[in-house]
Design a protein around this motif. Structure first.
Motif, PDB file in Angstrom:
ATOM      1  N   GLN A 211       0.752   2.989  18.013  1.00 28.61           N
ATOM      2  CA  GLN A 211       0.768   1.577  18.413  1.00 28.61           C
ATOM      3  C   GLN A 211       2.188   1.126  18.753  1.00 28.61           C
ATOM      4  O   GLN A 211       2.408   0.412  19.742  1.00 28.61           O
ATOM      5  N   ASN A 212       3.145   1.539  17.939  1.00 31.02           N
ATOM      6  CA  ASN A 212       4.546   1.175  18.186  1.00 31.02           C
ATOM      7  C   ASN A 212       5.050   1.779  19.494  1.00 31.02           C
ATOM      8  O   ASN A 212       5.802   1.139  20.241  1.00 31.02           O
ATOM      9  N   MET A 213       4.624   3.005  19.767  1.00 38.34           N
ATOM     10  CA  MET A 213       5.032   3.655  21.009  1.00 38.34           C
ATOM     11  C   MET A 213       4.461   2.923  22.218  1.00 38.34           C
ATOM     12  O   MET A 213       5.144   2.739  23.235  1.00 38.34           O
ATOM     13  N   GLU A 214       3.219   2.482  22.102  1.00 37.08           N
ATOM     14  CA  GLU A 214       2.595   1.733  23.197  1.00 37.08           C
ATOM     15  C   GLU A 214       3.321   0.409  23.418  1.00 37.08           C
ATOM     16  O   GLU A 214       3.517  -0.026  24.557  1.00 37.08           O
ATOM     17  N   SER A 215       3.719  -0.228  22.323  1.00 35.40           N
ATOM     18  CA  SER A 215       4.446  -1.500  22.427  1.00 35.40           C
ATOM     19  C   SER A 215       5.795  -1.301  23.110  1.00 35.40           C
ATOM     20  O   SER A 215       6.220  -2.116  23.938  1.00 35.40           O
ATOM     21  N   MET A 216       6.469  -0.203  22.766  1.00 34.07           N
ATOM     22  CA  MET A 216       7.769   0.094  23.377  1.00 34.07           C
ATOM     23  C   MET A 216       7.624   0.351  24.875  1.00 34.07           C
ATOM     24  O   MET A 216       8.432  -0.105  25.684  1.00 34.07           O
ATOM     25  N   LYS A 217       6.561   1.064  25.243  1.00 31.44           N
ATOM     26  CA  LYS A 217       6.328   1.343  26.662  1.00 31.44           C
ATOM     27  C   LYS A 217       6.039   0.063  27.430  1.00 31.44           C
ATOM     28  O   LYS A 217       6.465  -0.105  28.572  1.00 31.44           O
ATOM     29  N   ALA A 218       5.297  -0.845  26.785  1.00 32.89           N
ATOM     30  CA  ALA A 218       4.928  -2.098  27.452  1.00 32.89           C
ATOM     31  C   ALA A 218       6.140  -2.984  27.704  1.00 32.89           C
ATOM     32  O   ALA A 218       6.172  -3.767  28.662  1.00 32.89           O
ATOM     33  N   LYS A 219       7.153  -2.872  26.840  1.00 35.79           N
ATOM     34  CA  LYS A 219       8.350  -3.705  26.976  1.00 35.79           C
ATOM     35  C   LYS A 219       9.318  -3.185  28.038  1.00 35.79           C
ATOM     36  O   LYS A 219      10.230  -3.889  28.452  1.00 35.79           O
TER      37      LYS A 219
END
Length: 220
Positions: A211-219
């Protein structure tokens, strides 16, 4: 290992035969649901033991064995409850038959009615206890099955990430040989992320990591 495998397979064969006999008895009207559930539970355990032997380890079997012990205890309690309930039913039937006597004195009739009420209350209590035990039994079985699936998934994730790490280490070595700074940096970052992911899997926080990795990619 071969000797252990043969022993487990023999036990499985005996349990399957026993399960078939219990099923036939149930079709004849016997109330043996608890025994059937217990037998099924034992079969699951020995299947897991056989699997652990094939895989060269006993981690899965230990979990299964822990699950089996309370299941056996529950089966024994269920049998005792059923035996007591049958006795109560017989006693209630005998007393109810006496009430059909037209010449039965009123005071004796009242005493019999009180006794029947007490016996029925005790029987109801046993029925509730049996239901509670069966619910616990089923819950334990479902919990074990979920844990077994989760463990297999966990081991699969670890094997997959370790393969990725090995590939990443090879890529880093190749990058170092090439001497290209950008390639080396990218390889190091990739390896670092994979090592972090492995740690999250080992700590059972893999979902949070993803989930954290997905959030980082989205930013980005």
């Amino acid at each position: 290992m071969r000797k252990s495998r043969t022993k487990v397979r023999r036990q499985l064969k005996e349990l399957r035969t026993r399960l078939k006999e219990l099923g036939e008895a149930q079709q004849r009207g016997e109330e043996n649901t608890a025994e059937i559930e217990s037998c099924k539970g034992e079969i699951q355990v020995y299947k897991k033991e056989l699997q652990s032997i094939e895989e060269g380890g006993h981690t899965t079997f230990v979990a299964a064995k822990d699950m089996l012990q309370p299941k056996k205890g529950i089966s024994a309690k269920n049998l005792r409850i059923q035996f007591r309930k049958n006795k109560l039913n017989d006693r209630i039937s005998d007393l109810s038959a006496k009430l059909g006597d037209a010449q039965l004195p009123p005071d004796e009739r009242e005493t019999i009615l009180e006794d029947i009420t007490k016996l029925r209350d005790e029987r109801d209590s046993l029925i509730q206890e049996k239901q509670a035990l069966n619910e616990y039994n089923h819950t334990r079985f479902m919990q074990f099955r979920k844990e077994a699936v989760d463990e297999e998934k966990h081991q699969g994730e670890l094997l997959e990430i370790e393969k990725k790490i090995a590939d990443a280490e090879t890529s880093l070595d190749e990058s170092l040989e090439s001497g290209e700074d950008a390639t080396i940096l990218a390889a190091k970052e990739n390896l670092h992320l994979l090592l972090m992911e492995k740690t999250s899997i080992e700590n059972f926080t893999h979902d949070l990591f993803l989930q954290n990795m997905e959030s980082m990619k989205a930013k980005r």
